[in-house]
Design a protein around this motif. Sequence first.
Motif, PDB file in Angstrom:
ATOM      1  N   ARG A   1       0.759  -1.565  -0.132  1.00 24.12           N
ATOM      2  CA  ARG A   1       0.174   0.189   0.171  1.00 24.12           C
ATOM      3  C   ARG A   1       0.754   1.000  -0.202  1.00 24.12           C
ATOM      4  NH1 ARG A   1      -3.224   0.327   5.056  1.00 24.12           N
ATOM      5  NH2 ARG A   1      -1.868  -1.511   5.475  1.00 24.12           N
ATOM      6  N   ARG A   2       1.796   1.369   0.941  1.00 22.25           N
ATOM      7  CA  ARG A   2       2.726   2.102   0.852  1.00 22.25           C
ATOM      8  C   ARG A   2       4.150   2.011   0.313  1.00 22.25           C
ATOM      9  NH1 ARG A   2       2.742   4.203   6.426  1.00 22.25           N
ATOM     10  NH2 ARG A   2       3.311   2.269   7.639  1.00 22.25           N
ATOM     11  N   VAL A   3       5.156   2.678  -0.075  1.00 24.68           N
ATOM     12  CA  VAL A   3       6.385   2.402  -0.085  1.00 24.68           C
ATOM     13  C   VAL A   3       7.504   3.863   0.201  1.00 24.68           C
ATOM     14  CG1 VAL A   3       8.966   1.989  -2.067  1.00 24.68           C
ATOM     15  CG2 VAL A   3       6.051   1.106  -2.769  1.00 24.68           C
ATOM     16  N   ILE A   4       8.484   3.327   1.528  1.00 21.37           N
ATOM     17  CA  ILE A   4       8.807   4.222   1.532  1.00 21.37           C
ATOM     18  C   ILE A   4      10.823   4.522   1.801  1.00 21.37           C
ATOM     19  CG2 ILE A   4       9.896   5.215   4.254  1.00 21.37           C
ATOM     20  CD1 ILE A   4       6.555   4.288   5.141  1.00 21.37           C
ATOM     21  N   PRO A   5      10.772   4.973   1.140  1.00 24.95           N
ATOM     22  CA  PRO A   5      12.506   4.847   0.289  1.00 24.95           C
ATOM     23  C   PRO A   5      13.120   5.856   1.027  1.00 24.95           C
ATOM     24  CG  PRO A   5      11.124   7.370  -0.620  1.00 24.95           C
ATOM     25  CD  PRO A   5      10.090   6.060  -0.046  1.00 24.95           C
ATOM     26  N   ILE A   6      14.356   5.090   1.310  1.00 25.41           N
ATOM     27  CA  ILE A   6      15.515   5.616   2.592  1.00 25.41           C
ATOM     28  C   ILE A   6      16.635   5.789   1.395  1.00 25.41           C
ATOM     29  CG2 ILE A   6      17.457   4.756   3.983  1.00 25.41           C
ATOM     30  CD1 ILE A   6      14.299   4.578   4.793  1.00 25.41           C
ATOM     31  N   HIS A   7      17.499   7.151   2.298  1.00 28.47           N
ATOM     32  CA  HIS A   7      18.876   7.826   1.425  1.00 28.47           C
ATOM     33  C   HIS A   7      18.616   8.365   0.140  1.00 28.47           C
ATOM     34  CE1 HIS A   7      20.648   5.744   4.291  1.00 28.47           C
ATOM     35  NE2 HIS A   7      20.952   4.567   3.813  1.00 28.47           N
TER      36      HIS A   7
ATOM     37  N   ASP B   1       1.918   7.269  -6.107  1.00 27.74           N
ATOM     38  CA  ASP B   1       0.797   8.131  -5.055  1.00 27.74           C
ATOM     39  C   ASP B   1       0.668   6.895  -3.712  1.00 27.74           C
ATOM     40  OD1 ASP B   1      -1.154   5.726  -5.755  1.00 27.74           O
ATOM     41  OD2 ASP B   1      -2.391   6.718  -6.079  1.00 27.74           O
ATOM     42  N   ARG B   2       1.089   6.279  -3.834  1.00 29.46           N
ATOM     43  CA  ARG B   2       2.097   5.052  -2.870  1.00 29.46           C
ATOM     44  C   ARG B   2       3.677   5.536  -1.694  1.00 29.46           C
ATOM     45  NH1 ARG B   2       2.592  -0.277  -4.103  1.00 29.46           N
ATOM     46  NH2 ARG B   2       3.366  -0.030  -6.496  1.00 29.46           N
ATOM     47  N   VAL B   3       3.817   6.335  -3.033  1.00 31.11           N
ATOM     48  CA  VAL B   3       5.353   6.978  -2.386  1.00 31.11           C
ATOM     49  C   VAL B   3       5.353   7.631  -0.126  1.00 31.11           C
ATOM     50  CG1 VAL B   3       7.596   8.055  -2.360  1.00 31.11           C
ATOM     51  CG2 VAL B   3       6.720   6.730  -4.253  1.00 31.11           C
ATOM     52  N   GLU B   4       6.192   7.371   0.013  1.00 27.83           N
ATOM     53  CA  GLU B   4       5.703   8.215   0.907  1.00 27.83           C
ATOM     54  C   GLU B   4       7.309   8.981   1.685  1.00 27.83           C
ATOM     55  OE1 GLU B   4       3.423   7.094   5.724  1.00 27.83           O
ATOM     56  OE2 GLU B   4       2.851   6.636   4.184  1.00 27.83           O
ATOM     57  N   VAL B   5       7.088   9.382   1.744  1.00 24.77           N
ATOM     58  CA  VAL B   5       8.872  10.048   2.017  1.00 24.77           C
ATOM     59  C   VAL B   5       8.985  10.621   4.019  1.00 24.77           C
ATOM     60  CG1 VAL B   5      10.449  11.969   1.706  1.00 24.77           C
ATOM     61  CG2 VAL B   5       9.077  11.342  -0.688  1.00 24.77           C
ATOM     62  N   ARG B   6       9.272   9.744   4.369  1.00 22.54           N
ATOM     63  CA  ARG B   6       9.587   9.877   5.480  1.00 22.54           C
ATOM     64  C   ARG B   6      10.977  10.973   5.831  1.00 22.54           C
ATOM     65  NH1 ARG B   6       5.864   9.550   9.010  1.00 22.54           N
ATOM     66  NH2 ARG B   6       3.803   8.455   8.677  1.00 22.54           N
ATOM     67  N   ASN B   7      11.373  11.256   6.591  1.00 19.96           N
ATOM     68  CA  ASN B   7      12.834  12.520   7.403  1.00 19.96           C
ATOM     69  C   ASN B   7      13.676  11.471   7.707  1.00 19.96           C
ATOM     70  OD1 ASN B   7      12.213  14.758   6.384  1.00 19.96           O
ATOM     71  ND2 ASN B   7      10.850  14.879   7.836  1.00 19.96           N
ATOM     72  N   ASP B   8      14.935  10.646   7.368  1.00 18.27           N
ATOM     73  CA  ASP B   8      15.601  10.336   8.542  1.00 18.27           C
ATOM     74  C   ASP B   8      15.580  10.929   9.864  1.00 18.27           C
ATOM     75  OD1 ASP B   8      16.831   9.581   5.966  1.00 18.27           O
ATOM     76  OD2 ASP B   8      18.749  11.198   6.002  1.00 18.27           O
ATOM     77  N   HIS B   9      15.659   9.192  10.818  1.00 15.77           N
ATOM     78  CA  HIS B   9      15.908   9.893  12.203  1.00 15.77           C
ATOM     79  C   HIS B   9      14.442   9.400  12.300  1.00 15.77           C
ATOM     80  CE1 HIS B   9      19.582   8.936  12.577  1.00 15.77           C
ATOM     81  NE2 HIS B   9      19.837   9.905  11.965  1.00 15.77           N
ATOM     82  N   GLU B  10      13.278   9.596  11.900  1.00 15.74           N
ATOM     83  CA  GLU B  10      11.479   9.614  12.218  1.00 15.74           C
ATOM     84  C   GLU B  10      10.907   8.204  12.050  1.00 15.74           C
ATOM     85  OE1 GLU B  10       7.766  11.296   9.911  1.00 15.74           O
ATOM     86  OE2 GLU B  10       9.541  11.105   9.538  1.00 15.74           O
ATOM     87  N   TRP B  11      10.085   7.970  13.700  1.00 21.08           N
ATOM     88  CA  TRP B  11       9.199   7.558  13.936  1.00 21.08           C
ATOM     89  C   TRP B  11       7.725   7.228  13.344  1.00 21.08           C
ATOM     90  CZ3 TRP B  11      11.030   3.071  15.563  1.00 21.08           C
ATOM     91  CH2 TRP B  11      12.480   2.719  16.102  1.00 21.08           C
ATOM     92  N   TRP B  12       7.913   6.089  13.272  1.00 23.87           N
ATOM     93  CA  TRP B  12       6.128   6.503  12.935  1.00 23.87           C
ATOM     94  C   TRP B  12       4.878   5.285  13.400  1.00 23.87           C
ATOM     95  CZ3 TRP B  12       9.847   6.035   9.471  1.00 23.87           C
ATOM     96  CH2 TRP B  12      10.663   5.096   7.980  1.00 23.87           C
ATOM     97  N   GLU B  13       4.150   5.115  12.900  1.00 24.08           N
ATOM     98  CA  GLU B  13       3.709   3.748  13.112  1.00 24.08           C
ATOM     99  C   GLU B  13       2.881   3.355  12.017  1.00 24.08           C
ATOM    100  OE1 GLU B  13       1.865   3.241  16.099  1.00 24.08           O
ATOM    101  OE2 GLU B  13       3.030   4.700  17.538  1.00 24.08           O
TER     102      GLU B  13
END
Length: 60
Positions: free
Chosen positions: A29-35, A47-59
């Motif tokens: 359902r979602r793809v969270i890329p790193i680096h 629309d399935r890409v979910e960008v997160r910040n380095d060192h960020e925690w999420w549910e």
Amino acid sequence: MGIERKHIHTSGHATVDELRQFVEAIPARRVIPIHLEDRDGFAELSDRVEVRNDHEWWEV
């Protein structure tokens, strides 16, 4: 908790079309890329890409 974890590491440089094919091939359902070098550009791939910040925690 019964959640299967997958770790996939890639290296090198991919084209925009290759990245789009990669994202679309993942049955999630979602793809969270790193680096990321281009956060906004990667987010535009799907629309399935979910960008997160380095060192960020999420549910999940």
